[in-house]
Design a protein around this motif. Sequence first.
Motif, short mmCIF file in Angstrom:
data_model
loop_
_atom_site.label_atom_id
_atom_site.label_comp_id
_atom_site.label_asym_id
_atom_site.label_seq_id
_atom_site.Cartn_x
_atom_site.Cartn_y
_atom_site.Cartn_z
N SER A 1 -4.64 7.17 1.20
CA SER A 1 -3.80 8.02 0.35
C SER A 1 -3.61 7.36 -1.00
CB SER A 1 -2.44 8.28 1.02
OG SER A 1 -1.74 7.09 1.23
N ASP A 2 -3.55 8.18 -2.03
CA ASP A 2 -3.32 7.73 -3.41
C ASP A 2 -4.29 6.65 -3.89
OD1 ASP A 2 -1.35 9.60 -3.59
OD2 ASP A 2 0.33 8.22 -3.42
N ALA A 3 -5.58 6.84 -3.58
CA ALA A 3 -6.61 5.87 -3.99
C ALA A 3 -6.67 5.69 -5.51
CB ALA A 3 -7.97 6.30 -3.45
N GLN A 4 -6.62 6.78 -6.25
CA GLN A 4 -6.82 6.69 -7.72
C GLN A 4 -5.74 5.89 -8.43
OE1 GLN A 4 -6.66 9.48 -5.92
NE2 GLN A 4 -7.75 11.18 -6.87
N GLN A 5 -4.57 5.83 -7.83
CA GLN A 5 -3.48 5.10 -8.50
C GLN A 5 -3.25 3.72 -7.89
OE1 GLN A 5 -0.66 8.19 -7.60
NE2 GLN A 5 0.52 6.91 -6.22
N SER A 6 -4.01 3.39 -6.83
CA SER A 6 -3.82 2.08 -6.19
C SER A 6 -4.63 1.03 -6.92
CB SER A 6 -4.28 2.14 -4.72
OG SER A 6 -3.47 3.06 -4.02
N SER B 1 2.98 3.89 -10.42
CA SER B 1 1.84 4.38 -9.63
C SER B 1 1.92 5.89 -9.48
CB SER B 1 1.84 3.69 -8.26
OG SER B 1 1.86 2.28 -8.41
N HIS B 2 3.03 6.40 -8.89
CA HIS B 2 3.19 7.85 -8.80
C HIS B 2 3.50 8.45 -10.17
CE1 HIS B 2 3.70 6.46 -4.67
NE2 HIS B 2 3.12 7.60 -4.36
N GLY B 3 4.08 7.63 -11.05
CA GLY B 3 4.46 8.12 -12.37
C GLY B 3 3.29 8.48 -13.27
N LEU C 1 8.11 -5.91 0.27
CA LEU C 1 6.87 -5.25 0.70
C LEU C 1 7.11 -3.75 0.91
CD1 LEU C 1 3.90 -5.63 1.73
CD2 LEU C 1 4.89 -5.94 4.02
N ARG C 2 6.27 -2.92 0.31
CA ARG C 2 6.36 -1.48 0.55
C ARG C 2 5.20 -1.04 1.45
NH1 ARG C 2 5.40 3.40 -2.59
NH2 ARG C 2 4.25 3.92 -0.71
N GLY C 3 5.37 0.10 2.10
CA GLY C 3 4.31 0.67 2.92
C GLY C 3 4.85 1.92 3.58
N ILE D 1 4.91 -0.92 -7.13
CA ILE D 1 3.49 -0.70 -7.44
C ILE D 1 2.67 -0.60 -6.15
CG2 ILE D 1 1.46 -1.71 -8.57
CD1 ILE D 1 3.35 -2.98 -10.62
N GLU D 2 1.77 0.40 -6.12
CA GLU D 2 0.90 0.55 -4.95
C GLU D 2 -0.33 -0.35 -5.07
OE1 GLU D 2 2.08 4.91 -3.21
OE2 GLU D 2 0.26 4.82 -4.41
N VAL D 3 -0.48 -1.23 -4.08
CA VAL D 3 -1.57 -2.21 -4.08
C VAL D 3 -2.33 -2.08 -2.76
CG1 VAL D 3 -2.13 -4.67 -4.28
CG2 VAL D 3 -0.09 -3.79 -5.43
N PHE E 1 5.54 7.21 7.51
CA PHE E 1 5.67 8.66 7.62
C PHE E 1 5.39 9.18 6.22
CE2 PHE E 1 8.57 7.03 10.92
CZ PHE E 1 8.06 7.69 12.03
N LYS E 2 4.22 9.79 6.04
CA LYS E 2 3.80 10.14 4.69
C LYS E 2 4.00 11.63 4.39
CE LYS E 2 2.44 7.94 2.08
NZ LYS E 2 3.28 7.15 1.12
N PRO E 3 4.63 11.92 3.26
CA PRO E 3 4.78 13.33 2.86
C PRO E 3 3.53 13.80 2.12
CG PRO E 3 5.92 11.90 1.30
CD PRO E 3 5.24 10.99 2.29
N PRO F 1 0.81 -1.22 0.00
CA PRO F 1 0.00 0.00 0.00
C PRO F 1 0.84 1.27 0.00
CG PRO F 1 0.05 -0.94 2.20
CD PRO F 1 0.79 -1.90 1.31
N CYS F 2 0.22 2.36 -0.44
CA CYS F 2 0.87 3.67 -0.33
C CYS F 2 1.22 3.87 1.14
CB CYS F 2 -0.08 4.76 -0.82
SG CYS F 2 0.60 6.41 -0.66
N ALA F 3 0.21 3.69 2.01
CA ALA F 3 0.43 3.86 3.45
C ALA F 3 -0.09 2.66 4.22
CB ALA F 3 -0.30 5.11 3.94
MN MN Z 1 1.66 6.97 -2.70
#
Ligand code: MN
Length: 264
Positions: free
Chosen positions: A239-244, A202-204, A56-58, A228-230, A61-63, A32-34
């Motif tokens: 956060s970042d729903a549209q690209q997840s 995803s952010h791209g 695994l990403r996650g 990739i954000e899943v 601390f979110k900017p 996930p993004c977060a």
């Molecule tokens: Mn994100």
Amino acid sequence: METRILDGQSRIIDVRGIKIGDGYPPVMIAGPCAVENEEQIFQTAIKVKNAGANILRGGVFKPRTSPYVFQGLGKEGLLMMKKIADELDMPIITELMDIGNLELIYEYADILQIGSRNMYNYPLLKALGDVDKPVMLKRGMSATINEWILAAEYIAAHGNTKIILCERGIRSFETYTRNTLDLSAVPIMKEKTGLPIIVDPSHGTGRRELIKPMSKAALACGADGLMIEVHIQPDKALSDAQQSIDTEHFKQIMSEIIPFCNPL
Ligand code: MN
Ligand code: PEP
């Protein structure tokens, strides 16, 4: 432009036995993004791992652009992510936003992510020189190739050459997509620095329907992996729903990218 360390000679980065770089299969970083809660990170981790993700990403601390939205769970989120990652034997990557959290992130993460907004944070880059773990340096959203190379050189010059680059799109006049994913950066950065490069579609792009085609394109032009954000319920992501994308969509991408791996 002067680089003294990153001379184009190919470097392989080892993340707990997973090799990233020339001659190795693309590494798949997903999550996930977060980190939002235990259920969300546990379910996502299990499903991306089963689909073939290696790391695994996650974010904890979110900017975030707005100070009034979810900022991440901090240490609590990091512990949740670590718990499931250990159970699944997956390395983890998470963003380090400020030097004050360096020790904390260092203790739990296998790769320290430097976000787009911090690519120009030279004190932070210098501090990463003392670290003996891999750093993933995302491209600043307005950074030129030269600025990005020199940001990597800052980390290398201060003693850490375990650097992975990440192309995550740059701001352009185009507003249809969140950023313009600059895939020409992949062969350029590999040739100039010798460092492995991951692409973040995803952010791209900021749009979930573009993740699959841009993932294939990234691998076709030589990317050493994807991030990739899943999310288990993308539309409910904090956060970042549209690209997840959801876990089924991720599985589909994994099954379709095989022909695009290692074509060069
Ligand atoms: Mn994100
Ligand atoms: C992220 O990957 O979680 C992130 C915040 O990306 P970026 O720094 O590229 O905006």
